[in-house]
Enzyme design. Structure first.
Site, PDB file in Angstrom:
ATOM      1  N   LYS A 112      36.249  37.885  47.076  1.00 55.03           N
ATOM      2  CA  LYS A 112      37.516  37.570  46.404  1.00 55.03           C
ATOM      3  C   LYS A 112      37.996  36.169  46.768  1.00 55.03           C
ATOM      4  O   LYS A 112      38.553  35.460  45.926  1.00 55.03           O
ATOM      5  CB  LYS A 112      38.587  38.606  46.757  1.00 55.03           C
ATOM      6  CG  LYS A 112      38.325  39.949  46.096  1.00 55.03           C
ATOM      7  CD  LYS A 112      39.479  40.896  46.307  1.00 55.03           C
ATOM      8  CE  LYS A 112      39.219  42.221  45.609  1.00 55.03           C
ATOM      9  NZ  LYS A 112      40.246  43.210  45.863  1.00 55.03           N
ATOM     10  N   LYS A 197      29.616  45.665  40.353  1.00 58.47           N
ATOM     11  CA  LYS A 197      30.433  46.888  40.292  1.00 58.47           C
ATOM     12  C   LYS A 197      31.365  46.844  39.089  1.00 58.47           C
ATOM     13  O   LYS A 197      31.840  45.778  38.718  1.00 58.47           O
ATOM     14  CB  LYS A 197      31.261  46.941  41.594  1.00 58.47           C
ATOM     15  CG  LYS A 197      32.086  48.164  41.800  1.00 58.47           C
ATOM     16  CD  LYS A 197      33.020  47.975  42.996  1.00 58.47           C
ATOM     17  CE  LYS A 197      34.240  47.147  42.620  1.00 58.47           C
ATOM     18  NZ  LYS A 197      35.322  47.148  43.604  1.00 58.47           N
ATOM     19  N   LYS A 200      38.300  46.940  38.099  1.00 60.46           N
ATOM     20  CA  LYS A 200      39.447  46.855  37.195  1.00 60.46           C
ATOM     21  C   LYS A 200      39.941  45.429  36.995  1.00 60.46           C
ATOM     22  O   LYS A 200      40.648  45.154  36.030  1.00 60.46           O
ATOM     23  CB  LYS A 200      40.579  47.796  37.623  1.00 60.46           C
ATOM     24  CG  LYS A 200      41.077  47.658  39.049  1.00 60.46           C
ATOM     25  CD  LYS A 200      42.262  48.598  39.288  1.00 60.46           C
ATOM     26  CE  LYS A 200      42.094  49.529  40.454  1.00 60.46           C
ATOM     27  NZ  LYS A 200      41.987  48.893  41.759  1.00 60.46           N
TER      28      LYS A 200
HETATM   29  P1  TYM Z   1      40.413  50.228  44.560  1.00 62.31           P
HETATM   30  O1  TYM Z   1      41.806  50.237  44.016  1.00 62.31           O
HETATM   31  O2  TYM Z   1      39.548  49.049  44.252  1.00 62.31           O
HETATM   32  O3  TYM Z   1      39.646  51.514  44.072  1.00 62.31           O
HETATM   33  C1  TYM Z   1      40.183  52.831  44.202  1.00 62.31           C
HETATM   34  C2  TYM Z   1      39.051  53.798  44.480  1.00 62.31           C
HETATM   35  O4  TYM Z   1      38.082  53.738  43.428  1.00 62.31           O
HETATM   36  C3  TYM Z   1      36.782  53.488  43.969  1.00 62.31           C
HETATM   37  N1  TYM Z   1      36.029  52.639  43.024  1.00 62.31           N
HETATM   38  C4  TYM Z   1      34.821  52.921  42.575  1.00 62.31           C
HETATM   39  N2  TYM Z   1      33.985  53.946  42.818  1.00 62.31           N
HETATM   40  C5  TYM Z   1      32.781  53.930  42.172  1.00 62.31           C
HETATM   41  N3  TYM Z   1      32.406  52.958  41.315  1.00 62.31           N
HETATM   42  C6  TYM Z   1      33.211  51.909  41.052  1.00 62.31           C
HETATM   43  N4  TYM Z   1      32.850  50.975  40.209  1.00 62.31           N
HETATM   44  C7  TYM Z   1      34.477  51.860  41.689  1.00 62.31           C
HETATM   45  N5  TYM Z   1      35.520  50.992  41.648  1.00 62.31           N
HETATM   46  C8  TYM Z   1      36.462  51.484  42.489  1.00 62.31           C
HETATM   47  C9  TYM Z   1      37.041  52.744  45.268  1.00 62.31           C
HETATM   48  O5  TYM Z   1      35.955  52.850  46.154  1.00 62.31           O
HETATM   49  C10 TYM Z   1      38.286  53.442  45.772  1.00 62.31           C
HETATM   50  O6  TYM Z   1      37.946  54.629  46.443  1.00 62.31           O
HETATM   51  N6  TYM Z   1      41.105  48.967  49.347  1.00 62.31           N
HETATM   52  C11 TYM Z   1      41.138  50.052  48.394  1.00 62.31           C
HETATM   53  C12 TYM Z   1      42.484  50.725  48.262  1.00 62.31           C
HETATM   54  C13 TYM Z   1      43.050  51.214  49.549  1.00 62.31           C
HETATM   55  C14 TYM Z   1      42.633  52.394  50.228  1.00 62.31           C
HETATM   56  C15 TYM Z   1      43.506  52.489  51.367  1.00 62.31           C
HETATM   57  C16 TYM Z   1      41.643  53.342  50.014  1.00 62.31           C
HETATM   58  C17 TYM Z   1      44.061  50.679  50.243  1.00 62.31           C
HETATM   59  N7  TYM Z   1      44.365  51.429  51.344  1.00 62.31           N
HETATM   60  C18 TYM Z   1      43.357  53.527  52.281  1.00 62.31           C
HETATM   61  C19 TYM Z   1      41.508  54.383  50.918  1.00 62.31           C
HETATM   62  C20 TYM Z   1      42.355  54.470  52.042  1.00 62.31           C
HETATM   63  C21 TYM Z   1      40.775  49.513  47.024  1.00 62.31           C
HETATM   64  O7  TYM Z   1      40.871  48.345  46.775  1.00 62.31           O
HETATM   65  O8  TYM Z   1      40.444  50.486  46.121  1.00 62.31           O
END
Ligand code: TYM
Length: 341
Positions: A112, A197, A200
């Site tokens: 990023k 990947k 979003k």
């Molecule tokens: P985020 O918002 O990018 O994604 C949310 C969840 O979706 C999963 N994910 C995917 N799984 C499979 N294939 C994909 N292409 C894909 N894109 C996203 C992510 O692995 C995630 O589980 N840092 C985290 C958010 C966060 C968090 C936390 C998660 C903040 N604090 C505490 C767990 C516990 C994030 O950016 O997820």
């Protein structure tokens, strides 16, 4: 009872990757077998260039979609991160046990930050410290399990390291959590570039299926997915990533297994067609429920208000304990301290 915590950022419209990698399991499995909290991590959305009105809009939409995906506020807790101060309170303490080198090794930070620099922008300090806030999200609740997609595994590993280090230095304050990653669709790839990947915040939506895409848009995106030059249908993530991605998505949507599904198909065309229909069917009930919930924003607000209250009550004692353990005095002098003066 096992405690589960997971979060999702309101940084863009939610994707099929978010759903298959995380949300669907939260709704179908985790909330029913564990004491679960699911959080829209809005503070994390401020780590990159952002538009305040968009963050507000996406925070509401993300919360609504979590409920539409089946999270039931009667059995789990759904809330916004910024409504519970304990996350930022704890994050600072964890910054005092994390190291600069550790932060700079995080893959998502490197990616990023490079993207931001390429755009000619500057990298916010919060982007570097973001994984510490994520660790605080998790540790504040005595979490045992963190259901996430594969891309978050490194952050959960860091969370474990910080918990262990804190406990060793200052006494037992935190449960050491572990990531739980789905068997299939742990990393759904971009349909136009299966080496990346499905995210979003991707610039082009052509390779990204959004949860609120109309059925015809979904069909078009899946049918146009980039596949590999071979003709036979085999499951090989390294050599045939486009094909493997479609098989993963189909398997995740139908409850099958990608390797055995490969045996069923003899052409890319029929695989794409079935995958498109399977995705449309998986999204249909989520979209229908989303429409209903959008007509009742007061309900969603009520869920978030009650959720924040429950979350605060759970996090407060853990975070207070960590404050005492690290050497900070409680705000009100205890009788023994006043007596000693
Ligand atoms: P985020 O918002 O990018 O994604 C949310 C969840 O979706 C999963 N994910 C995917 N799984 C499979 N294939 C994909 N292409 C894909 N894109 C996203 C992510 O692995 C995630 O589980 N840092 C985290 C958010 C966060 C968090 C936390 C998660 C903040 N604090 C505490 C767990 C516990 C994030 O950016 O997820």
């Amino acid at each position: 009872m096992t405690r589960v915590f997971s979060g999702i950022q309101p940084t863009g419209h939610l994707t099929l990757g978010n759903y298959l990698g995380a949300m669907r399991r939260w709704a179908e499995v985790d909330q029913h077998r564990a004491d679960s909290l699911f959080c829209v991590v809005d503070l994390h959305a401020l780590t990159m260039e952002h538009d305040p009105a968009r963050v507000r809009r996406l925070s509401r939409q993300t919360a609504t979609l979590l409920l539409a995906a089946g999270l039931d506020p009667e059995v789990c807790t759904v809330f916004l991160q910024s409504h519970v101060d304990e996350h930022t309170r704890l994050s600072y303490l964890l910054e005092c046990v994390a190291t600069d080198g550790e932060m700079r090794r995080m893959i998502q930070y490197k990616e990023k930050a490079a993207k931001e620099r390429d755009r000619g922008g500057s990298v916010r300090l919060s982007l570097l410290t973001y994984p510490v806030l994520m660790a605080a999200d998790i540790l504040a609740y005595g979490t045992d399990e963190v259901p996430v997609g594969e891309d978050q595994a490194q952050h959960v590993e860091l969370t474990r390291d910080l918990a262990v280090r804190f406990n060793q230095r200052y006494g037992q304050a935190f449960v050491v959590p572990r990531a739980t990653i789905p068997r299939v669709a742990a990393r759904v790839m971009n349909l136009q570039d299966p080496t990346r990947k499905m995210g979003k915040s991707d610039d082009s939506g052509a390779g990204v299926v959004y949860l609120l895409d109309e059925p015809d848009a979904v069909r078009k995106k899946v049918l146009r997915a980039v596949t590999d030059s071979g003709r036979d249908v085999v499951y090989d993530r390294a050599e045939r990533p486009g094909l493997a991605n479609l098989l993963d998505v189909l398997a995740a949507c139908t409850g099958g297994n990608p390797e055995s599904l490969a045996d069923v198909y003899d052409s890319y065309g029929s695989l794409k067609k079935d995958t498109a229909e399977a995705v449309v069917e998986v999204l249909r009930p989520v979209q229908a429920r989303h429409r209903e919930l959008c007509a009742d924003p007061a309900y969603v607000e009520g869920v978030l208000r009650d959720g924040a209250e429950k979350a605060r009550a759970l996090a407060r004692p853990t975070v207070d304990r960590a404050y005492r353990a690290i050497g900070l005095l409680p705000p009100v002098a205890e009788p023994s301290l006043s007596a000693a003066r």
